[in-house]
Design a protein around this motif. Sequence first.
Motif, PDB file in Angstrom:
ATOM      1  N   ASN A  30       0.820  -1.222   0.000  1.00 32.37           N
ATOM      2  CA  ASN A  30       0.000   0.000   0.000  1.00 32.37           C
ATOM      3  C   ASN A  30       0.853   1.270   0.000  1.00 32.37           C
ATOM      4  N   ILE A  31       1.930   1.248   0.754  1.00 34.40           N
ATOM      5  CA  ILE A  31       2.799   2.433   0.836  1.00 34.40           C
ATOM      6  C   ILE A  31       3.625   2.603  -0.433  1.00 34.40           C
ATOM      7  N   MET A  32       4.222   1.512  -0.911  1.00 38.90           N
ATOM      8  CA  MET A  32       5.162   1.611  -2.025  1.00 38.90           C
ATOM      9  C   MET A  32       4.484   1.660  -3.388  1.00 38.90           C
ATOM     10  N   LEU A  33       3.416   0.876  -3.540  1.00 42.40           N
ATOM     11  CA  LEU A  33       2.816   0.721  -4.868  1.00 42.40           C
ATOM     12  C   LEU A  33       1.470   1.423  -5.026  1.00 42.40           C
ATOM     13  N   GLY A  34       0.710   1.518  -3.956  1.00 44.84           N
ATOM     14  CA  GLY A  34      -0.588   2.179  -4.044  1.00 44.84           C
ATOM     15  C   GLY A  34      -1.734   1.209  -4.274  1.00 44.84           C
ATOM     16  N   TRP A  35      -2.959   1.739  -4.253  1.00 47.97           N
ATOM     17  CA  TRP A  35      -4.159   0.907  -4.333  1.00 47.97           C
ATOM     18  C   TRP A  35      -4.288   0.160  -5.655  1.00 47.97           C
ATOM     19  N   GLN A  36      -3.680   0.679  -6.726  1.00 46.03           N
ATOM     20  CA  GLN A  36      -3.759   0.006  -8.024  1.00 46.03           C
ATOM     21  C   GLN A  36      -3.121  -1.385  -8.009  1.00 46.03           C
ATOM     22  N   TYR A  37      -2.247  -1.616  -7.027  1.00 41.61           N
ATOM     23  CA  TYR A  37      -1.477  -2.861  -7.004  1.00 41.61           C
ATOM     24  C   TYR A  37      -1.882  -3.778  -5.848  1.00 41.61           C
ATOM     25  N   ALA A  38      -3.159  -3.766  -5.506  1.00 45.28           N
ATOM     26  CA  ALA A  38      -3.655  -4.650  -4.447  1.00 45.28           C
ATOM     27  C   ALA A  38      -3.422  -6.121  -4.793  1.00 45.28           C
ATOM     28  N   GLU A  39      -3.402  -6.435  -6.104  1.00 49.52           N
ATOM     29  CA  GLU A  39      -3.153  -7.805  -6.565  1.00 49.52           C
ATOM     30  C   GLU A  39      -1.747  -8.280  -6.186  1.00 49.52           C
ATOM     31  N   SER A  40      -0.862  -7.352  -5.915  1.00 46.77           N
ATOM     32  CA  SER A  40       0.532  -7.713  -5.607  1.00 46.77           C
ATOM     33  C   SER A  40       0.720  -8.183  -4.170  1.00 46.77           C
ATOM     34  N   ILE A  41      -0.257  -7.937  -3.292  1.00 44.80           N
ATOM     35  CA  ILE A  41      -0.110  -8.294  -1.871  1.00 44.80           C
ATOM     36  C   ILE A  41       0.054  -9.796  -1.687  1.00 44.80           C
ATOM     37  N   LEU A  42      -0.838 -10.587  -2.292  1.00 43.63           N
ATOM     38  CA  LEU A  42      -0.754 -12.043  -2.174  1.00 43.63           C
ATOM     39  C   LEU A  42       0.552 -12.559  -2.768  1.00 43.63           C
ATOM     40  N   LEU A  43       0.965 -11.988  -3.892  1.00 36.40           N
ATOM     41  CA  LEU A  43       2.213 -12.415  -4.540  1.00 36.40           C
ATOM     42  C   LEU A  43       3.412 -12.158  -3.627  1.00 36.40           C
ATOM     43  N   LEU A  44       3.398 -11.018  -2.954  1.00 30.97           N
ATOM     44  CA  LEU A  44       4.495 -10.682  -2.043  1.00 30.97           C
ATOM     45  C   LEU A  44       4.526 -11.646  -0.858  1.00 30.97           C
ATOM     46  N   LYS A  45       3.365 -12.012  -0.342  1.00 30.48           N
ATOM     47  CA  LYS A  45       3.319 -12.950   0.782  1.00 30.48           C
ATOM     48  C   LYS A  45       3.845 -14.326   0.380  1.00 30.48           C
ATOM     49  N   ILE A  46       3.482 -14.771  -0.816  1.00 29.18           N
ATOM     50  CA  ILE A  46       3.951 -16.077  -1.296  1.00 29.18           C
ATOM     51  C   ILE A  46       5.473 -16.093  -1.408  1.00 29.18           C
ATOM     52  N   MET A  47       6.057 -14.992  -1.894  1.00 28.78           N
ATOM     53  CA  MET A  47       7.505 -14.944  -2.142  1.00 28.78           C
ATOM     54  C   MET A  47       8.312 -14.364  -0.978  1.00 28.78           C
ATOM     55  N   ALA A  48       7.649 -14.067   0.145  1.00 25.90           N
ATOM     56  CA  ALA A  48       8.309 -13.374   1.262  1.00 25.90           C
ATOM     57  C   ALA A  48       9.521 -14.122   1.820  1.00 25.90           C
ATOM     58  N   PHE A  49       9.485 -15.464   1.827  1.00 20.52           N
ATOM     59  CA  PHE A  49      10.586 -16.222   2.419  1.00 20.52           C
ATOM     60  C   PHE A  49      11.664 -16.607   1.402  1.00 20.52           C
ATOM     61  N   LEU A  50      11.538 -16.116   0.179  1.00 18.67           N
ATOM     62  CA  LEU A  50      12.577 -16.365  -0.820  1.00 18.67           C
ATOM     63  C   LEU A  50      13.947 -15.805  -0.409  1.00 18.67           C
ATOM     64  N   PRO A  51      14.028 -14.606   0.184  1.00 17.06           N
ATOM     65  CA  PRO A  51      15.346 -14.109   0.602  1.00 17.06           C
ATOM     66  C   PRO A  51      16.080 -15.059   1.539  1.00 17.06           C
ATOM     67  N   PHE A  52      15.355 -15.655   2.500  1.00 15.77           N
ATOM     68  CA  PHE A  52      15.955 -16.604   3.436  1.00 15.77           C
ATOM     69  C   PHE A  52      16.387 -17.882   2.728  1.00 15.77           C
ATOM     70  N   ILE A  53      15.497 -18.417   1.890  1.00 18.79           N
ATOM     71  CA  ILE A  53      15.787 -19.678   1.192  1.00 18.79           C
ATOM     72  C   ILE A  53      16.956 -19.513   0.223  1.00 18.79           C
ATOM     73  N   ILE A  54      16.965 -18.417  -0.530  1.00 15.81           N
ATOM     74  CA  ILE A  54      18.031 -18.184  -1.513  1.00 15.81           C
ATOM     75  C   ILE A  54      19.363 -17.910  -0.821  1.00 15.81           C
ATOM     76  N   CYS A  55      19.313 -17.293   0.344  1.00 17.64           N
ATOM     77  CA  CYS A  55      20.528 -17.071   1.129  1.00 17.64           C
ATOM     78  C   CYS A  55      21.184 -18.407   1.470  1.00 17.64           C
ATOM     79  N   LEU A  56      20.394 -19.361   1.965  1.00 17.00           N
ATOM     80  CA  LEU A  56      20.924 -20.688   2.292  1.00 17.00           C
ATOM     81  C   LEU A  56      21.422 -21.397   1.036  1.00 17.00           C
ATOM     82  N   SER A  57      20.668 -21.277  -0.046  1.00 14.28           N
ATOM     83  CA  SER A  57      21.056 -21.901  -1.306  1.00 14.28           C
ATOM     84  C   SER A  57      22.405 -21.376  -1.787  1.00 14.28           C
TER      85      SER A  57
END
Length: 442
Positions: free
Chosen positions: A343-370
Amino acid sequence: MTIARFRSQNCCRLGMMITNFKNKFLGNKEKKRLVINIFSLSVLQGANYILPLLTIPYLVRVLGPDLFGLLAFGTATSMYFMLITDYGFNLSATRQISIYRDNTYKVNEIFSAVMIIKITLMIISLILMSVLVLSFNKFHQDWEVYYLSFGMVLGQVIFPVWLFQGMERMKYITYLNICSKAFFTICIFIFVQNKDDYLLVPLLTSLGYVIAGIISLYIIKKEFDVKFIWQNLSVLKEQLKEGWHIFFSSIAVSLYTISTTFILGLLTDNTIVGYFSAADKIVKAVKGLYAPIAQAIYPMIGKKMHENQKEGVTFIQKTTWIVGGGMFLISTVLFVLADQIVNIMLGWQYAESILLLKIMAFLPFIICLSNIFGIQTMLNLGYKKEFSVFVVIGAALGMILIFCLTPIYAAVGVSVSILLVEMLITIMLGIFLIFKFKKGKL
């Protein structure tokens, strides 16, 4: 007197703590260089991710999901060619330079051979892109976007990041990238005022890359006295062989990273690509927090492994616990605050991006280990072939998942595919290292 003595004692203790800290972390040249390099690369990643992130809230609103998605698709296309021209040299050449940094003749040989190969691959890439643009209407109708974006490939080719990393002189990379990213950021706010200005985005991005590349060539000549010397075919073959497994692994990785945006653009539309790309940029910014550490320790681990393998493995184990734990906490915060961040970074037009961000949220941790298991450990231990095999298995699964899930679930399907593939690869790499450890081969 008692209070004064108490304060005096506390000041002494504080002074001793500061002295002990300096002795522990900056007590020798190696540790001091590592701290300086991590700091330099942290500032660099700040420039690479934070400065562009400043433009995202502006661009997504000015351009809208459709044009923002088109530019993301153009960038994804150029990323393929950047991958080809890199040919794994950012790892293979970095390691070689770190080993032979005191041998001027060898450094000149490595630099010259790598640059010859990269320029040749760039010419081939330009021809391939021209064929793509002329043959398919999806590319032909927006041909300006693809040619302007290709400037990033040129900039990457002439900027020998691998040489600065191998020399462990990351401050130069930092200075140049900050200047180029600052140039891009300022120009975006000045010149991109409405949707009609969308072509200025890839143009300004490419200019930043190219200018940084030109200045970097001047620096390596002046500071390191590195000279370009034409190399014979045998030397070129040696460099191609050295980077092959890393290149092969990178191509496989691209099938479930770069290809996600590319395939999503082919199977859906620019608007959906815009939603996905916006969330993906936030995740990449968070992943970038680990990048300075990865880049700083890679040449150091390579040198340690070359001199004392046991010492190198111990260093990797400590890094895994400290850095892995930190990235897990950061990923957790990204998941919990996904709504607010979008909401802060993208705005209301990008509400569809919220679920996508939640799905990919743990990628930084997983890729770090990889990264720690694969690149930092397996490549430095010589398990290049095994690393490639695991990545190819993951890439094959990723392609199957993407083509199965994207037509049905669009961007959600792509996000889930990336998460599952990264988890699989990390688990396979971890099991392999545990097996080798139990066998006493680590």
